[in-house]
Motif scaffolding. Structure first.
Motif, short mmCIF file in Angstrom:
data_model
loop_
_atom_site.label_atom_id
_atom_site.label_comp_id
_atom_site.label_asym_id
_atom_site.label_seq_id
_atom_site.Cartn_x
_atom_site.Cartn_y
_atom_site.Cartn_z
N ALA A 254 0.91 -1.24 0.04
CA ALA A 254 -0.04 0.00 -0.02
C ALA A 254 0.83 1.18 0.07
O ALA A 254 0.53 2.39 -0.78
N ALA A 255 1.79 1.53 0.43
CA ALA A 255 2.73 2.53 0.78
C ALA A 255 3.71 2.77 -0.28
O ALA A 255 3.88 3.71 -0.81
N ALA A 256 3.60 1.60 -1.47
CA ALA A 256 4.08 1.74 -2.93
C ALA A 256 2.73 1.96 -3.78
O ALA A 256 3.11 1.72 -4.89
N ASP A 257 1.71 2.31 -3.34
CA ASP A 257 0.50 2.50 -4.18
C ASP A 257 0.35 1.02 -4.99
O ASP A 257 -0.15 1.27 -5.97
N ILE A 258 0.36 -0.06 -4.32
CA ILE A 258 -0.02 -1.17 -4.78
C ILE A 258 -1.19 -1.59 -3.88
O ILE A 258 -0.93 -1.96 -2.72
N GLN A 259 -2.23 -2.24 -4.57
CA GLN A 259 -3.51 -2.73 -3.72
C GLN A 259 -3.45 -4.03 -3.66
O GLN A 259 -3.30 -4.97 -4.58
N ALA A 260 -3.17 -4.91 -2.42
CA ALA A 260 -3.20 -6.15 -2.08
C ALA A 260 -4.30 -6.39 -1.19
O ALA A 260 -4.70 -5.42 -0.38
N ARG A 261 -4.53 -7.56 -0.63
CA ARG A 261 -5.97 -7.75 -0.02
C ARG A 261 -5.72 -9.37 0.85
O ARG A 261 -5.40 -10.12 0.16
N ALA A 262 -6.08 -9.12 1.89
CA ALA A 262 -6.50 -10.54 2.78
C ALA A 262 -7.50 -10.99 2.03
O ALA A 262 -8.62 -10.54 1.62
N VAL A 263 -7.68 -12.55 2.25
CA VAL A 263 -9.04 -13.19 1.83
C VAL A 263 -10.06 -13.29 2.72
O VAL A 263 -9.60 -12.94 3.96
N TRP A 264 -11.10 -13.72 2.53
CA TRP A 264 -12.18 -13.80 3.60
C TRP A 264 -11.78 -14.84 4.73
O TRP A 264 -11.35 -15.82 4.76
N PRO A 265 -12.29 -14.25 5.84
CA PRO A 265 -12.31 -15.31 7.06
C PRO A 265 -13.45 -16.35 6.73
O PRO A 265 -14.38 -16.13 6.02
N PRO A 266 -13.32 -17.40 7.22
CA PRO A 266 -14.33 -18.47 6.99
C PRO A 266 -15.73 -18.11 7.26
O PRO A 266 -15.73 -17.57 8.34
N LEU A 267 -16.74 -18.81 6.80
CA LEU A 267 -18.10 -18.53 7.13
C LEU A 267 -18.47 -18.63 8.59
O LEU A 267 -19.30 -17.83 9.16
N ARG A 268 -17.47 -19.76 9.05
CA ARG A 268 -18.00 -20.00 10.53
C ARG A 268 -17.74 -18.83 11.46
O ARG A 268 -18.22 -18.79 12.57
N GLU A 269 -16.78 -17.90 10.97
CA GLU A 269 -16.46 -16.77 11.82
C GLU A 269 -17.28 -15.48 11.49
O GLU A 269 -17.35 -14.37 12.16
N GLN A 270 -18.40 -15.80 10.62
CA GLN A 270 -19.24 -14.48 10.36
C GLN A 270 -20.63 -14.46 11.13
O GLN A 270 -21.10 -15.47 11.27
N ALA A 271 -20.90 -13.26 11.57
CA ALA A 271 -21.87 -13.52 12.42
C ALA A 271 -23.16 -14.03 11.93
O ALA A 271 -23.72 -14.88 12.82
N PRO A 272 -23.74 -14.06 10.74
CA PRO A 272 -25.07 -14.69 10.41
C PRO A 272 -24.84 -16.14 10.44
O PRO A 272 -25.73 -17.04 10.59
N TYR A 273 -23.48 -16.80 10.44
CA TYR A 273 -23.26 -18.35 10.34
C TYR A 273 -22.76 -18.88 11.51
O TYR A 273 -22.16 -19.89 11.38
N ARG A 274 -22.66 -18.09 12.62
CA ARG A 274 -21.93 -18.56 13.65
C ARG A 274 -22.57 -19.99 14.48
O ARG A 274 -21.63 -20.53 15.17
N ALA A 275 -23.55 -19.90 14.37
CA ALA A 275 -24.15 -20.93 14.97
C ALA A 275 -24.45 -22.42 13.78
O ALA A 275 -25.13 -23.26 14.33
N SER A 276 -24.08 -22.30 12.58
CA SER A 276 -24.02 -23.31 11.73
C SER A 276 -23.23 -24.54 12.13
O SER A 276 -22.33 -24.23 12.74
N GLU A 277 -23.81 -25.80 11.80
CA GLU A 277 -22.95 -26.72 11.91
C GLU A 277 -21.66 -26.81 11.09
O GLU A 277 -21.57 -26.24 10.04
N THR A 278 -20.48 -27.36 11.46
CA THR A 278 -19.31 -27.27 10.80
C THR A 278 -18.73 -28.53 10.81
O THR A 278 -18.70 -29.58 11.38
N LEU A 279 -17.78 -28.79 9.86
CA LEU A 279 -16.84 -29.85 9.47
C LEU A 279 -15.50 -29.44 9.36
O LEU A 279 -15.27 -28.57 8.70
N GLY A 280 -14.51 -29.89 10.08
CA GLY A 280 -13.24 -29.74 9.75
C GLY A 280 -12.61 -28.71 11.05
O GLY A 280 -13.38 -28.09 11.65
N SER A 281 -11.20 -28.47 11.09
CA SER A 281 -10.74 -27.96 12.17
C SER A 281 -10.00 -26.57 11.95
O SER A 281 -9.31 -26.03 12.61
N GLY A 282 -10.25 -26.17 10.71
CA GLY A 282 -9.68 -24.80 10.37
C GLY A 282 -8.70 -24.44 9.53
O GLY A 282 -7.80 -23.65 9.73
N VAL A 283 -8.67 -25.40 8.26
CA VAL A 283 -7.66 -24.97 7.20
C VAL A 283 -8.12 -23.60 6.83
O VAL A 283 -7.12 -22.65 6.48
#
Ligand SMILES: *Cc1c(COP(=O)(O)O)cnc(C)c1O
Length: 381
Positions: A313-342
């Protein structure tokens, strides 16, 4: 002085302007006009599907895909945990419960083996099975198909594909060898949002080989209006259709799509060559596919993710992190999940680099050299 390098911007030019001008000259700017059906036909033949139905967004295409695939309120739908939130919302709109399935390392996509084992255990225990699985092909990488075909054949779990990010990616080996993503399930959706590989400003496409599903999808996207001179409707539909002016943009973009895809692959190849292999883990290269490299995304040490984004960003180049998994998103925190966090690990370590289709070698070299320098400095300190 250097210009800003954006993350991912569209390439729209004179060809789009010409077709849009035709709409204006003919006064066919809204829902009537020849470009929508032409765009649908040309898109279907590009991806190798029997039918395509244009929609107002990729999210709308996925919502209708859920309905025509037969997902009903209270059903269970398995969804990729590591994806953009629109994938999950489509299932939530129809009142389904979500089963969020973690990613696998090879492609960052939904771990089909994990889901297969869970469905088998559910079947053995007489528990509720998912009606469908929504497989999201993230970041231009096709998901491995075999487990989902087995789930369909052995347990009747319908396969719905969210191909919004992977238009043009293909399978090279396996049951879909030679085919494009989005043509292996009952129904699939694509997106033409501004940051996707081709754009209509906003828009989407539903594809299927099943003529009944296609007819129902068209009906639902056009307010479920019955033919005839009067306004009769046989169910609750949606205003999800694409306008003629939007389809004109799409037609012009579709003609350029092979060139866009070639450039995406060139960009990925150059980054692969230029980025320091001691520091940057390359994007996944699954053995079964030729990815489209929609967004070129690397992984770095956890502590380096934000410093890398900041240095760019300091060199005027836009880069971005990717999404947190849905299990961490407010509307889906109560959903069933499989797997341990890849997915959570990918989120903590991945950075998407500029990947616009018009990016030129000089810009790719600038991004890579700023990234290499910043990270070597960080490693040394
Ligand atoms: C972009 C995207 C969508 C939604 O598309 P819109 O056209 O923005 O509605 C759906 N799923 C995924 C994975 C996406 O990246």
């Amino acid at each position: 002085m250097s210009d800003t390098i954006p993350l991912c911007v569209p390439s729209v030019g004179i060809e789009e302007a010409d077709l849009v001008k035709q709409c204006i000259d003919d006064n066919y700017v809204s829902s009537v006009g020849r470009f929508v059906s032409q765009f649908e036909q040309d898109f279907a033949s590009f991806v190798g599907a029997e039918r395509a139905i244009a929609t107002s967004s990729g999210t709308a295409a996925m919502h209708v895909a859920m309905i025509v695939a037969g997902v009903e309120p209270g059903d269970l739908v398995a969804v990729s945990d590591f994806t953009f939130v629109a994938s999950a919302n489509a299932a939530a709109y129809v009142g389904a419960d979500l089963l969020l399935v973690d990613s696998e390392e090879q492609s960052w996509n939904i771990d089909g083996e994990l889901l297969y084992d869970d469905v088998r255990a559910r079947a053995d225990a007489g528990r509720r099975l998912p009606t469908a699985v929504e497989v999201v092909h993230v970041l231009g990488q096709p998901a491995r198909l075999e487990p989902f075909l087995a789930l369909r054949d052995e347990f009747g779990v319908r396969l719905i594909e969210d191909a919004a990010e992977s238009l043009g990616a293909t399978y090279t080996v396996g049951p879909a060898a030679g085919r494009q993503v989005g043509t292996s399930g009952a129904v699939a959706g694509f997106s033409f949002n501004g940051n996707k590989v081709m754009t209509t400003g906003a828009g989407g496409m539903l594809v299927t080989d099943d003529h009944d599903l296609a007819d129902r999808a068209k009906h639902l996207t056009t307010q479920a209006r019955l033919p005839g001179p009067e306004y009769f409707h046989d169910e609750i539909g949606f205003n999800y259709r694409m306008s003629n002016i939007t389809a004109a943009l799409g037609l012009a973009q579709l003609r350029k799509l092979p060139a866009f895809l070639a450039n995406k692959r060139h960009i990925a190849r150059r980054y692969d060559e230029l980025l320091d292999p001691e520091i940057f883990e390359r994007p996944p290269q699954a053995a079964w596919s030729s990815p489209s490299h929609w967004l070129y995304t690397v992984r770095v040490e956890r502590s380096m993710r934000d410093p890398l984004i900041d240095a760019l960003a300091a060199a005027d180049i836009q880069a971005r992190a990717v999404w947190p998994p849905l299990r961490e998103q407010a509307p889906y925190r109560a959903s069933e999940t499989l797997g341990s966090g890849v997915g959570a690990q990918i989120h903590a370590t991945a950075v998407s680099l500029p990947s616009s289709v018009e990016l030129v070698d000089e810009q790719i070299e600038r991004v890579a050299s700023v990234a290499n320098r910043a990270m070597r400095r960080a490693v040394a300190s």
